[in-house]
Design a protein around this motif. Structure first.
Motif, PDB file in Angstrom:
ATOM      1  N   LEU A 114       4.107   4.343 -12.815  1.00  0.00           N
ATOM      2  CA  LEU A 114       3.358   3.695 -11.736  1.00  0.00           C
ATOM      3  C   LEU A 114       3.927   2.321 -11.413  1.00  0.00           C
ATOM      4  CD1 LEU A 114       0.905   3.556  -9.819  1.00  0.00           C
ATOM      5  CD2 LEU A 114      -0.417   2.629 -11.731  1.00  0.00           C
ATOM      6  N   TRP A 115       4.110   1.486 -12.442  1.00  0.00           N
ATOM      7  CA  TRP A 115       4.593   0.126 -12.199  1.00  0.00           C
ATOM      8  C   TRP A 115       6.056   0.102 -11.794  1.00  0.00           C
ATOM      9  CZ3 TRP A 115       1.831  -4.163 -11.523  1.00  0.00           C
ATOM     10  CH2 TRP A 115       0.498  -4.159 -11.927  1.00  0.00           C
ATOM     11  N   ALA A 116       6.871   0.968 -12.403  1.00  0.00           N
ATOM     12  CA  ALA A 116       8.280   1.023 -12.009  1.00  0.00           C
ATOM     13  C   ALA A 116       8.414   1.523 -10.573  1.00  0.00           C
ATOM     14  CB  ALA A 116       9.053   1.931 -12.962  1.00  0.00           C
ATOM     15  N   GLY A 117       7.635   2.538 -10.226  1.00  0.00           N
ATOM     16  CA  GLY A 117       7.672   3.054  -8.864  1.00  0.00           C
ATOM     17  C   GLY A 117       7.201   2.029  -7.855  1.00  0.00           C
ATOM     18  N   LEU A 118       6.156   1.272  -8.215  1.00  0.00           N
ATOM     19  CA  LEU A 118       5.660   0.230  -7.316  1.00  0.00           C
ATOM     20  C   LEU A 118       6.717  -0.839  -7.103  1.00  0.00           C
ATOM     21  CD1 LEU A 118       3.526  -1.310  -5.728  1.00  0.00           C
ATOM     22  CD2 LEU A 118       2.577  -2.121  -7.903  1.00  0.00           C
ATOM     23  N   GLY A 119       7.317  -1.311  -8.201  1.00  0.00           N
ATOM     24  CA  GLY A 119       8.338  -2.348  -8.065  1.00  0.00           C
ATOM     25  C   GLY A 119       9.536  -1.876  -7.278  1.00  0.00           C
ATOM     26  N   ALA A 177       0.827  -1.207   0.000  1.00  0.00           N
ATOM     27  CA  ALA A 177       0.000   0.000   0.000  1.00  0.00           C
ATOM     28  C   ALA A 177       0.861   1.256   0.000  1.00  0.00           C
ATOM     29  CB  ALA A 177      -0.929  -0.010   1.220  1.00  0.00           C
ATOM     30  N   LEU A 178       1.941   1.251   0.784  1.00  0.00           N
ATOM     31  CA  LEU A 178       2.822   2.412   0.850  1.00  0.00           C
ATOM     32  C   LEU A 178       3.543   2.633  -0.478  1.00  0.00           C
ATOM     33  CD1 LEU A 178       4.134   4.671   2.471  1.00  0.00           C
ATOM     34  CD2 LEU A 178       5.806   3.018   3.327  1.00  0.00           C
ATOM     35  N   ALA A 179       4.113   1.559  -1.020  1.00  0.00           N
ATOM     36  CA  ALA A 179       4.830   1.682  -2.290  1.00  0.00           C
ATOM     37  C   ALA A 179       3.878   2.065  -3.416  1.00  0.00           C
ATOM     38  CB  ALA A 179       5.536   0.369  -2.623  1.00  0.00           C
ATOM     39  N   GLY A 180       2.698   1.472  -3.443  1.00  0.00           N
ATOM     40  CA  GLY A 180       1.728   1.786  -4.491  1.00  0.00           C
ATOM     41  C   GLY A 180       1.208   3.204  -4.388  1.00  0.00           C
ATOM     42  N   GLY A 181       0.938   3.660  -3.168  1.00  0.00           N
ATOM     43  CA  GLY A 181       0.474   5.034  -3.000  1.00  0.00           C
ATOM     44  C   GLY A 181       1.520   6.047  -3.431  1.00  0.00           C
ATOM     45  N   ALA A 182       2.774   5.785  -3.068  1.00  0.00           N
ATOM     46  CA  ALA A 182       3.857   6.687  -3.479  1.00  0.00           C
ATOM     47  C   ALA A 182       4.035   6.673  -4.998  1.00  0.00           C
ATOM     48  CB  ALA A 182       5.161   6.287  -2.798  1.00  0.00           C
ATOM     49  N   ALA A 183       3.961   5.482  -5.600  1.00  0.00           N
ATOM     50  CA  ALA A 183       4.069   5.388  -7.058  1.00  0.00           C
ATOM     51  C   ALA A 183       2.901   6.090  -7.737  1.00  0.00           C
ATOM     52  CB  ALA A 183       4.120   3.919  -7.483  1.00  0.00           C
ATOM     53  N   GLY A 184       1.715   5.969  -7.148  1.00  0.00           N
ATOM     54  CA  GLY A 184       0.554   6.669  -7.702  1.00  0.00           C
ATOM     55  C   GLY A 184       0.715   8.170  -7.642  1.00  0.00           C
TER      56      GLY A 184
END
Length: 248
Positions: free
Chosen positions: A216-221, A12-19
């Motif tokens: 988004l996907w690079a930031g999430l990964g 959730a943290l990584a996805g929110g930051a990537a978003g």
């Protein structure tokens, strides 16, 4: 061993930051293109004598963009963490950086890139409301094909690695699966709606959409992987053993 709850929080943290990063990029670069598309659509409707009420102003939509990308990114991050936990349930603490980037690349390819190659994004004003149901079903079918291709490629690569096939053979097999997936995608019906917007505007929008989703996907990964590395180092300092990386 890392708990599922910890992985979900990490996702959730990584996805929110990537978003947030993806939304900030879209706000800075894609929204001006959207504004042009909206103005063109408004001019077309005015010429046709059609008056459509604006539910939300463009300034409100700009703010909503950032909020929605953060929420969407966090939701994708949670699903990402669930898949990660299932795939690496035996040793979730091993090689978090490599595994996270690999999963993010697979997700981007299967969920977005392959479907996008068949049904590229179009700016507002392109698309008949009467074909919306068809377009949604076609996009979902494309996502299904993309996911099947990614899972099949991964399983074949792992199977061949266990049997010590050479790297070129494994890579060519993965490429063949991707080519077969593309052939299946282009067997689906095409978009029935004509694209009347200027070509430069359409392709600007598509390229910026691709860049936004890539971020988004690079930031999430990257975010999920860095949080995993941080947790692994904290475990080492606390004296918690970390499982060895399994052999390929």
């Amino acid at each position: 061993m890392t708990s599922l709850l910890s992985l979900l929080g990490r996702g959730a943290l990584a996805g929110g930051a990537a978003g947030l990063v993806s939304g900030g990029f879209s706000y800075a670069f894609a929204e001006p293109v959207l504004d042009r598309a909206v103005r063109l659509e408004a001019a077309r409707e005015k010429a046709q004598g059609v008056s459509a009420a604006e539910v939300f102003s463009r300034s409100t939509q700009h703010v909503g963009l950032l909020a929605s990308t953060v929420v969407t990114g966090a939701a994708i991050g949670v699903l990402f963490a669930v898949v990660y936990a299932i795939l690496h349930r035996r040793d979730p603490d091993s090689a978090p950086w490599q595994r996270s980037l690999t999963l993010a690349g697979a997700g981007f390819t299967g969920i977005w890139l392959l479907p996008f190659l068949r049904y590229p994004a179009n700016p507002p004003g392109v698309g008949d409301p009467g074909t919306l149901g068809f377009r949604v079903n076609a996009w979902l079918a494309a996502i299904g094909i993309g996911l099947i291709a990614v899972v099949l490629a991964w399983r074949l690569h792992a199977w061949m690695a266990q049997r010590q096939y050479s790297a070129p053979v494994r890579q060519l097999t993965v490429a063949a699966v991707v080519v077969a997936a593309l052939a299946s995608l282009f067997a689906l019906p095409g978009n029935p709606d004509a694209v009347s917007a200027p070509a430069t505007l359409v392709w600007d929008f598509r390229l910026l959409s691709a860049a936004s989703m890539g971020l988004l996907w690079a930031g999430l990964g990257a975010g999920f992987g860095l949080l995993g590395v941080r947790a692994a180092r904290a475990g080492i300092r606390a004296g918690v053993p970390v499982p060895a990386v399994p052999a390929a």
